[in-house]
Scaffold this active site. Sequence first.
Site, mmCIF file in Angstrom:
data_model
loop_
_atom_site.group_PDB
_atom_site.id
_atom_site.type_symbol
_atom_site.label_atom_id
_atom_site.label_comp_id
_atom_site.label_asym_id
_atom_site.label_seq_id
_atom_site.Cartn_x
_atom_site.Cartn_y
_atom_site.Cartn_z
ATOM 1 N N GLY A 113 -5.988 45.443 -1.578
ATOM 2 C CA GLY A 113 -5.903 46.804 -2.082
ATOM 3 C C GLY A 113 -7.263 47.475 -2.001
ATOM 4 O O GLY A 113 -8.308 46.804 -2.036
ATOM 5 N N CYS A 114 -7.285 48.788 -1.903
ATOM 6 C CA CYS A 114 -8.559 49.496 -1.707
ATOM 7 C C CYS A 114 -9.497 49.323 -2.900
ATOM 8 O O CYS A 114 -10.643 48.898 -2.744
ATOM 9 C CB CYS A 114 -8.306 50.971 -1.392
ATOM 10 S SG CYS A 114 -7.289 51.854 -2.592
ATOM 11 N N HIS A 115 -9.029 49.638 -4.106
ATOM 12 C CA HIS A 115 -9.870 49.459 -5.290
ATOM 13 C C HIS A 115 -10.248 47.995 -5.467
ATOM 14 O O HIS A 115 -11.387 47.659 -5.790
ATOM 15 C CB HIS A 115 -9.132 49.930 -6.552
ATOM 16 C CG HIS A 115 -8.805 51.377 -6.587
ATOM 17 N ND1 HIS A 115 -9.758 52.366 -6.776
ATOM 18 C CD2 HIS A 115 -7.620 52.029 -6.485
ATOM 19 C CE1 HIS A 115 -9.172 53.552 -6.783
ATOM 20 N NE2 HIS A 115 -7.867 53.373 -6.610
ATOM 21 N N TYR A 278 -17.638 52.124 0.238
ATOM 22 C CA TYR A 278 -16.932 51.945 1.502
ATOM 23 C C TYR A 278 -15.924 53.076 1.648
ATOM 24 O O TYR A 278 -15.900 53.999 0.812
ATOM 25 C CB TYR A 278 -16.233 50.576 1.552
ATOM 26 C CG TYR A 278 -15.389 50.236 0.340
ATOM 27 C CD1 TYR A 278 -14.009 50.252 0.390
ATOM 28 C CD2 TYR A 278 -15.994 49.880 -0.872
ATOM 29 C CE1 TYR A 278 -13.243 49.923 -0.716
ATOM 30 C CE2 TYR A 278 -15.233 49.555 -1.992
ATOM 31 C CZ TYR A 278 -13.860 49.582 -1.907
ATOM 32 O OH TYR A 278 -13.108 49.256 -3.014
#
Length: 307
Positions: A113-115, A278
């Site tokens: 997941g991004c987070h 990022y």
Amino acid sequence: MARIFIDGSAGTTGLRIRQRLLERSDIELITLPEEMRKDENARRDALNRADVAFLCLPDAAAVEAVGMIENEHTAVIDTSTAHRTAPGWVYGFPEVGDLRKRICQSRRIANPGCHASGFIALVAPLVRAGLLDAGAQLTCFSLTGYSGGGKKMIAEYEGSDRNPLLDAPRQYGLSQQHKHLPEMAAISGLNAPPCFCPIVADFYSGMEVSVPLFASQLRGTPAQIRELYRETYTGPVVRCVESPDESGFLSAAALSSSDAMEISISGNDDRILLTARYDNLGKGASGAAIQNLNLLLGADETAGLVL
């Protein structure tokens, strides 16, 4: 030449993966006509013909797609939440622990997941090295661009008649039940997930994840954390940098359009701030998926990445 199928290529992540793969000469992309994109038989055939299948689908549909694969040959990179802590799946963040080796040997990869990517990058090495106790109760703040919300949120932010409340940052996940929490705890080696504060703001892409610590929470010093990060993150994708300082500010959009991640530590001996920056669409999504594909194929790990 590797045959690749993207199941769910119309979504934000799927579209970006497809754009990247179209530029490569070592890939044969299996595509379905628009009218057959949701046809079960056509999808089943494509999944079973592929060397690697990307699943860019909602959780339930991703589980269903895996069930359609009837051979041991097709490797899967699932970008949904469905398999990130599931038995038999390898978490697709190669920079942590032995995950790179396991990714190369696996046929089932769960894209992070991004987070979660930033939190795990910051916390997992500390727990593994014994600098942070597995029972630590942590807090995590995460700033993201609105593209992380997919097509619907992008349309809301870019619409001509948009809600004026979108002009200011908005916190969400208020129930403390965000879907990334299980992987944030499990992959980091924590006994419990952090108190998580995700915030979406009026910029297209970029991400800044921060984990604040008091010195009393550590079994070491900030200098030891910095040295550990230097040893752990030497690139080419994730790298440790000296505290980036933009005249006293840190922009969450600093690595927008990049697939890299920057890890830094700032603060002082009493109050410490760990930060990962990022792109939520890069190392937080499609860039990570392409990196995992490269590892599966034995290709240059950075092929198709913007670093």
